[in-house]
Design an enzyme around this catalytic site. Sequence first.
Site, PDB file in Angstrom:
ATOM      1  N   THR A 125      -2.615   2.777  18.347  1.00 38.79           N
ATOM      2  CA  THR A 125      -3.496   3.860  18.777  1.00 38.79           C
ATOM      3  C   THR A 125      -4.542   3.392  19.782  1.00 38.79           C
ATOM      4  OG1 THR A 125      -3.215   4.914  16.623  1.00 38.79           O
ATOM      5  CG2 THR A 125      -5.088   5.631  17.942  1.00 38.79           C
ATOM      6  N   ARG A 269     -16.479  19.444 -20.696  1.00 39.38           N
ATOM      7  CA  ARG A 269     -17.553  20.265 -20.126  1.00 39.38           C
ATOM      8  C   ARG A 269     -17.558  21.645 -20.785  1.00 39.38           C
ATOM      9  NH1 ARG A 269     -22.484  21.015 -17.798  1.00 39.38           N
ATOM     10  NH2 ARG A 269     -22.433  22.474 -16.045  1.00 39.38           N
ATOM     11  N   GLU A 364      -0.764   8.224  10.685  1.00 38.55           N
ATOM     12  CA  GLU A 364       0.706   8.265  10.642  1.00 38.55           C
ATOM     13  C   GLU A 364       1.231   9.628  11.087  1.00 38.55           C
ATOM     14  OE1 GLU A 364       1.638   5.424  10.245  1.00 38.55           O
ATOM     15  OE2 GLU A 364       0.169   4.473   8.939  1.00 38.55           O
TER      16      GLU A 364
END
Length: 384
Positions: A125, A269, A364
Amino acid sequence: MIRDPQKFEALLSEVRGFVRDECLPLEEEIDRTDEIPEPLVQRMRQLGLFGHSIPEAFGGAGLTTEELALVNIEVSQAATTFRARFGGNTGIASESLVVDGTAEQKDRYLPRMASGELTGCFALTEPEAGSDATALKTMAVRDGGDYVITGRKCFITNAPIASLFTVFARTDPQGKGANGISAFLLERGAPGLSTSDPYRKMGQHGSPVGEVLLDGVRVPASAIVGGVEGQGFRTAMKTLNKQRINLAALCVGPAIRLVEEMARHARSRRQFGQPIGEFQLVQQFIAKSNTEVHAARALVLETARKRDAGADVTMEASMCKLFASEMCGRVADRAVQVFGGSGYIAGNVAERFFRDVRLFRLYEGTSQIHLVNIAKRTIAHVAA
């Protein structure tokens, strides 16, 4: 393809234990310090993690595509930075050598990559060559028996710590697109080669990413991967084809972890006098997430088996990467929602993974690039 189920299950069990007992306890610390402790890296070397996909002839485990996918699903259930530390050597940084390297290049580098002595990186890149990877401007000019390479690479995983660089450069200035691009093997210490400091990133702390700077780096012609000029882009595509399956597997692992964390939190929770897991909308988050995890895992393993059987899975690899990375992002978003306010606070598992997995949809090949590739191949297949 799983070659020896009993032996492979022992390997998976060892990896699972390493992730659970040695990686998970360090997740928060590494996220905070942005560094993996060297003793843990040494443990990775001892366990052979750097050589999983490297052939046994060069000191690796020679895992098949399916075996490697299953290992990646296990290791990525901890923070993604752990796998990134050795993942280049088991994927993108070694695969170009495995598929196209000369015998001399393989003998010289693969055993040292398998042991973890060398850390590799894949320098493709550039600032103006990301999704359009063929637009790279790094040049390699022939000078007698050598090439002189000048250019700049960016967003390169492990660049700040790498000792071996697979660098892609244009050797034919008249070449169009993929034509005229060659791959070179460069070692750290080569005059003119330097790397930047690591970037500060949104997530995946502990995985150094930076630039590779090439200022008149002179290398012999023997440094070209495979010894043949102009084949570099084909090598890159071969490498990325397998890596996209690997990356898809790496998206499944965090999603598995987050489904478990959501379910655990939903039991503990309490709101309105009962566990939040009793509310149907919370159940919907968990049910959708678990279903998508199973779908992604099935797609990845089916594609891996097809590749092991010798089939062309170019389109399926794109599908894997697209579906699994998008799935993982959705699951991470739901996890933050299930955790509520605490899911937005630093140090919470949902908050950390939400940041870490966002990158999967970018590297990718972005999701948009994969959509284009899949569409083109689908239309061409139907037209034929």
